[in-house]
Design an enzyme around this catalytic site. Structure first.
Site, PDB file in Angstrom:
ATOM      1  N   ILE A 273       0.853  -1.196   0.000  1.00 30.12           N
ATOM      2  CA  ILE A 273       0.000   0.000   0.000  1.00 30.12           C
ATOM      3  C   ILE A 273       0.889   1.245   0.000  1.00 30.12           C
ATOM      4  O   ILE A 273       1.731   1.389   0.886  1.00 30.12           O
ATOM      5  CB  ILE A 273      -0.913   0.026   1.248  1.00 30.12           C
ATOM      6  CG1 ILE A 273      -1.789  -1.225   1.296  1.00 30.12           C
ATOM      7  CG2 ILE A 273      -1.762   1.284   1.262  1.00 30.12           C
ATOM      8  CD1 ILE A 273      -2.634  -1.328   2.566  1.00 30.12           C
TER       9      ILE A 273
ATOM     10  N   GLY B 274       1.486 -19.798   7.266  1.00 29.39           N
ATOM     11  CA  GLY B 274       2.628 -18.931   6.999  1.00 29.39           C
ATOM     12  C   GLY B 274       2.341 -17.461   7.249  1.00 29.39           C
ATOM     13  O   GLY B 274       3.132 -16.600   6.878  1.00 29.39           O
TER      14      GLY B 274
ATOM     15  N   ASP C  88       5.578  -4.907  16.092  1.00 23.55           N
ATOM     16  CA  ASP C  88       5.678  -4.611  14.662  1.00 23.55           C
ATOM     17  C   ASP C  88       4.766  -3.430  14.295  1.00 23.55           C
ATOM     18  O   ASP C  88       5.174  -2.506  13.586  1.00 23.55           O
ATOM     19  CB  ASP C  88       5.286  -5.870  13.868  1.00 23.55           C
ATOM     20  CG  ASP C  88       5.243  -5.626  12.377  1.00 23.55           C
ATOM     21  OD1 ASP C  88       6.330  -5.521  11.774  1.00 23.55           O
ATOM     22  OD2 ASP C  88       4.136  -5.536  11.814  1.00 23.55           O
TER      23      ASP C  88
ATOM     24  N   LYS D 290       5.705   0.482  12.769  1.00 20.21           N
ATOM     25  CA  LYS D 290       5.076   1.105  11.596  1.00 20.21           C
ATOM     26  C   LYS D 290       4.369   2.397  11.987  1.00 20.21           C
ATOM     27  O   LYS D 290       4.418   3.392  11.259  1.00 20.21           O
ATOM     28  CB  LYS D 290       4.104   0.119  10.956  1.00 20.21           C
ATOM     29  CG  LYS D 290       4.797  -1.101  10.360  1.00 20.21           C
ATOM     30  CD  LYS D 290       3.785  -2.190  10.030  1.00 20.21           C
ATOM     31  CE  LYS D 290       4.437  -3.422   9.429  1.00 20.21           C
ATOM     32  NZ  LYS D 290       3.526  -4.586   9.434  1.00 20.21           N
TER      33      LYS D 290
END
Lengths: 439, 439
Positions: A136, A187, A201, A205
């Site tokens: 994005i 996964g 995480d 961001k």
């Protein structure tokens, strides 16, 4: 004109995807960039290991010098992840006059200030679109597309692992552990998922997005972080009954006393577009003062989706490299001399409506006790959901939606409620956010 | 460094909004651009007329020469709309060495090839983000953010007037005429609404998007255009019963035999994000081969939302003006020597599933007659919805959803069905589009 030569650090999932996209779309890319872009060198830990992409025409080495010190390389693409040796190698590439494209959110969130200073000193570009929300183009959108706006705030689903888990709990009634196991099998989650599910995480961001939105230095220590490990299926279900979806959001917002920076599970009204972004997809909602709300939704991870952002950065570097460095798009959207630290609101001072769930003894007077404590802390209630007792349970769940309340007042009230003899265990609390129409 | 001086052609809604945003966000904008951006001159038809913004510090003139021929002006901002005199004045500004920012979709869609050639000849930028989807940075996204992708297709809600009307029909059961009257009362539709409701405005925008997505010359004559004037409330309702929403979409898509370019009312599955973009909002869904689906949703019109895009373009022009012109982002995303015409698929050859509605006599055998004609044209049915007759009507509506069918085969079948004595009037047909998950 000769091809632009790219040297890659790392040839894992994103590196292989980038190589595949550059090769498959070579014609389309050179029609856009005006020059061919070729990966000529790659540095990997074990050059003998088999890779997901053919390596013809590519010099693969174990020594990073083959890329960062190599005069034949025009642009260095850092796709190894982690902060070291990535930081050292990026600085070394800059020192050797090479612009850098990176997908490394941890690196930018923790060492971005140092790296951008080095880039400015050498007049080189460091591009990092792939570091936030995968493919994005949210960094370009904030930095260039909304350059006329005062950004009021933003909220993002910026961790696909968490969104997959919460979506599976919502749509298929899985427990957190079941959903996590399924995410690992597919996964979508690492063997050690802590980095994702504990919100780290997303905090990296959010740090990057907030810096670009508000022109503040990168400082990930100031983000309030709560992950999704404490989310119960029951809360997802009650939220749905009340017309909400439960999402892990990263929120950055200007308030009267400073900037709010927080990552936490959040209830969002189900009618809003961002509440309906499901599975591993990411979405970022930006509120500009001129534009109003803008939502971008798409793939936030995956080899080729992330490669999409890496290649866009490579094309940008090729296109813009001839501009006078002082006139280029600044790394953090604002010119470096105008990056200004601003106060961050302590989480205690943040105001939100809340979803609350507690287990209460099934006898008269309990609801009145709880309601009195809310009243004494000046907390208004918007909704109460009391479930009928099932079987021979002596305790029943009660759910409250509050009006906007300051976090500290809520914590004080909850501590008193948890002390009531009729309440078993603590009180689950989840913040509620409602965005502008159409968001 | 002295401020960049902007001269404006036109000071209507968008012009006033641009002036207001540049003034209110002056500090934020110069923090980003590194220079102040000031509007110093404006050209209007009647300089004596009262305006929505204060005009202090602004030289207002009736003669366009005050802007386009004025050596003190650095950038010309064309916000007058229409093709003439806008075309002549933009070309004159370029001839005088001034880069141009425009919000004029009709101008770019019909004269863009000529204007961009003139811009290249002089090494100047012409920026037009505001020409499509108001403040949504879709042109930057397609041209730069997705530069690594082969764009497979795109679909957009790119006319807010039509989306407002269809949303009002959907959510509040209004007739087309009622919804149009309301849109006019709220200022969302012009006194003469033909340009919007007949799809011409959407076709202009689709022309621009398709050119940037595929690297083809601008050519709005090749778009198949159907507006929303024929949309009945009954179809909106039946669509909802069947799990769809009715939207006016502009669609550009690569097919095996060429590019599909079409604007028409379309059924979209209600679970898809783009189906839930309501009111005057716009949204564009892009399908890239590497990224997959990307949705952008936001304000497609309005003074300040459009100004958001105009100011972003001004900042871009300021930032990138020092780059070697051959290395800048090309006007139409692809370098001019690589803009290649491609065949456009005639609408007869396009394949879609269809929604069909007809009024049939309420007697045995009618459904069998219709079904036989579908079978003879090799058209499969996915769903049939037959409503019970209401009161003493001799005719009842029957709704069909077909599988994918070539347009020509469908038209042939519908002509035969319309000839059946048991069918009254023609057959309403609306195309159905389903997009990738998460779109």
């Amino acid at each position: 004109m000769r091809a632009v030569r790219v040297g890659m650090l790392g040839l894992g999932t994103v590196g292989s995807g980038t190589l595949a996209v550059l090769r498959r779309n070579a014609e389309e890319i050179s029609r856009r960039a005006g020059r061919a872009i070729e990966v000529t060198h790659a540095v990997v830990r074990d050059p003998a290991r088999a890779r997901q992409v053919p390596l013809e025409g590519l010099t693969v080495a174990a020594d990073p010098a083959a890329v960062v010190d190599n005069p034949a390389i025009d642009i260095v693409c850092e796709l190894m992840g982690g902060t070291e040796p990535a930081r050292t190698l990026v600085l070394r590439a800059l020192a050797h006059g090479k612009p850098v494209v990176t997908a490394n959110k941890a690196l930018i969130a923790t060492h971005g200030n140092e790296i951008f200073a080095a880039a400015r000193a050498t007049g080189l570009m460091v591009a990092f679109e792939a570091a936030v929300a995968g493919g994005i183009p949210i960094i370009k959108t904030l930095r260039e597309g909304l350059a006329g706006n005062r950004i009021e705030g933003l909220a993002g689903i910026i961790n696909g692992t968490c969104n997959f888990i919460l979506s599976a709990m919502q749509s298929r009634g899985l427990d957190f552990e079941q959903a996590l196991t399924e995410a690992q099998a597919l996964g979508y989650a690492e063997a050690d998922p802590a980095f994702d599910i504990e919100g780290v995480d997303a905090a990296h961001k959010l740090t990057i997005l907030a810096s670009i939105a508000f022109g503040i230095p990168l400082d990930c220590a100031r983000v309030h972080v709560e992950g999704i490990t404490g989310v119960h299926r029951a809360d997802v279900e009650h939220a749905a009954e009340l017309g909400y979806r439960l999402k892990l959001l990263g929120i950055a917002r200007r308030g009267p006393s400073g900037i709010e920076l927080r990552v936490h599970p959040t209830l969002v009204p189900a009618r809003q577009l961002i509440a309906n972004v499901e599975g591993v997809l990411n979405a970022v909602l930006v509120q500009g003062d001129a534009l109003g709300p803008l939502l971008l939704s798409g793939a936030g991870a995956g080899a080729e989706a992330t490669a999409s952002a890496v290649v866009a950065d490579l094309v940008d570097v090729v296109r813009v490299s001839t501009a006078d460095p002082h006139n280029r798009v600044p790394h953090l959207a604002f010119q470096p001399e105008y990056i200004v630290a601003q106060p961050v609101v302590p989480i205690d001072e943040v105001c939100c409506p809340f979803y609350l769930r507690m287990l209460a003894e099934d006898r008269p007077g309990v609801l009145a006790d709880v309601a009195r404590i809310f009243a004494e802390h000046d907390i208004s209630l918007e909704a109460v959901l009391q479930k009928a007792p099932s079987g021979h349970h002596r305790h029943v769940p009660i759910v409250f939606l509050t009006s906007r309340v300051r976090e500290r007042a809520l914590r004080d009230a909850l501590a008193r409620i948890a002390d009531l003899p009729s309440i078993r265990g603590g009180v689950i609390s989840i913040r509620i956010e409602t965005f502008a129409a159409g968001a």
